[in-house]
Design an enzyme around this catalytic site. Structure first.
Site, PDB file in Angstrom:
ATOM      1  N   GLY A  41      -2.087 -10.976   8.919  1.00  0.00           N
ATOM      2  CA  GLY A  41      -2.801  -9.770   8.511  1.00  0.00           C
ATOM      3  C   GLY A  41      -3.221  -8.913   9.689  1.00  0.00           C
ATOM      4  N   ASP A  92       6.695  -9.934  11.502  1.00  0.00           N
ATOM      5  CA  ASP A  92       5.259 -10.008  11.203  1.00  0.00           C
ATOM      6  C   ASP A  92       4.774 -11.406  11.549  1.00  0.00           C
ATOM      7  OD1 ASP A  92       2.656  -9.929   9.895  1.00  0.00           O
ATOM      8  OD2 ASP A  92       3.436  -8.329   8.621  1.00  0.00           O
ATOM      9  N   PHE A 105       0.792  -1.221   0.000  1.00  0.00           N
ATOM     10  CA  PHE A 105       0.000   0.000   0.000  1.00  0.00           C
ATOM     11  C   PHE A 105       0.827   1.274   0.000  1.00  0.00           C
ATOM     12  CE2 PHE A 105      -1.935  -3.439   2.504  1.00  0.00           C
ATOM     13  CZ  PHE A 105      -3.002  -3.744   1.681  1.00  0.00           C
ATOM     14  N   SER A 112       5.089  -8.705  17.212  1.00  0.00           N
ATOM     15  CA  SER A 112       6.093  -7.677  17.469  1.00  0.00           C
ATOM     16  C   SER A 112       6.467  -7.528  18.945  1.00  0.00           C
ATOM     17  CB  SER A 112       5.588  -6.341  16.903  1.00  0.00           C
ATOM     18  OG  SER A 112       6.379  -5.267  17.317  1.00  0.00           O
ATOM     19  N   ASP A 158       1.693   5.886   7.834  1.00  0.00           N
ATOM     20  CA  ASP A 158       0.253   6.122   7.990  1.00  0.00           C
ATOM     21  C   ASP A 158      -0.045   7.098   9.124  1.00  0.00           C
ATOM     22  OD1 ASP A 158      -0.450   4.457   5.846  1.00  0.00           O
ATOM     23  OD2 ASP A 158      -0.358   2.682   7.109  1.00  0.00           O
ATOM     24  N   GLY A 216       5.888  -5.044  10.519  1.00  0.00           N
ATOM     25  CA  GLY A 216       4.802  -5.083   9.545  1.00  0.00           C
ATOM     26  C   GLY A 216       5.325  -5.401   8.159  1.00  0.00           C
ATOM     27  N   HIS A 223      -2.746  -1.054  13.184  1.00  0.00           N
ATOM     28  CA  HIS A 223      -3.069   0.361  13.266  1.00  0.00           C
ATOM     29  C   HIS A 223      -4.063   0.695  14.387  1.00  0.00           C
ATOM     30  CE1 HIS A 223      -0.853   0.351   9.625  1.00  0.00           C
ATOM     31  NE2 HIS A 223      -1.145   1.601   9.297  1.00  0.00           N
TER      32      HIS A 223
END
Length: 227
Positions: free
Chosen positions: A85, A81, A28, A134, A180, A56, A154
């Site tokens: 997801g 990670d 992204f 993490s 982000d 991530g 997030h």
């Protein structure tokens, strides 16, 4: 006592094969933010010669840039990670991709796609992929890193845990990169923005650059990054 070297802003850009691999990978991050990440990674790797740490991985789009910078400086990229997801990537949510669902277990599994990304980029030998959550990895991590790139979950819970887990491992003069970061709630979730504001308020970091939603901060020598 001699102060450690500090990473600074750079105009370095990835070579054409690396940029093509980045653009071809699932993910992204837009190109301008990717170029800013690569510049930060190059600075940190060149100045400090320490591992570059990413939280991530997803399918390895940004990992390609970190790995290329690490390769050029003779260090390594480490990417963490669980590969199941984040919240917004689950079925029914905006960023869900059914192509990365494991049909046998019915859960997301981005690890195979990530490995294909690295193979296509020719960067497998320059990345250590850690499959795990993490905070658990950070708790057992034993050395300093030259860059911490926070781009995992997030929610406030996950973004805060990533910051609290990894910021103390960042070497003085190293770079904290947060993705982000949206000051306006209309543009996106606020958890990374709150982490960014917390880092600045701690007095341990100063801002180096802003590119889109990507923020690059430097850890000040002698500052406590655990607050």
């Amino acid at each position: 006592m001699t102060q450690p070297a500090s990473a600074s802003t750079s105009t370095e850009t990835p070579d054409a094969p690396t940029l093509a691999a980045f653009q071809a990978a699932k993910g992204f991050m837009p190109v301008d933010e990717g170029l800013a990440l690569y510049a930060a990674a190059t600075d940190a790797a060149t100045a400090l010669r320490l591992p570059l740490l990413e939280v991530g991985t997803y399918c390895g789009r940004s990992t390609v840039l970190l790995a290329a910078a690490a390769r050029a400086a003779g260090t390594v990229a480490v990417t963490v990670d669980h590969h199941r997801g984040s919240e917004e990537q689950q079925p029914g949510w905006e960023y869900h991709d059914p192509e990365v669902v494991d049909p046998e277990v019915g859960l997301m599994d981005t690890l195979p796609t990530f490995r294909r990304t690295l193979h296509a980029a020719g960067l497998e030998d320059h990345v250590i992929a850690v499959v795990g959550r993490s905070p658990q990895v950070a708790a057992v991590w034993g050395g300093p890193v030259g860059l911490v790139f926070i781009d995992g979950g997030h929610t406030d819970e996950h973004a805060t845990a990533d910051y609290e887990g990894w910021a103390p491992h960042l070497a003085p003069g190293g770079l904290l990169v947060i993705h982000d970061v949206f000051p306006d709630p209309a543009d996106g979730g606020q958890a990374p923005y709150r982490v960014y504001r917390r880092a600045l308020a701690s007095g341990a970091f100063t801002e180096v650059s802003v590119t889109g939603s990507l923020r690059v901060l430097r850890r000040e020598p002698g500052a406590d990054a655990s607050s």
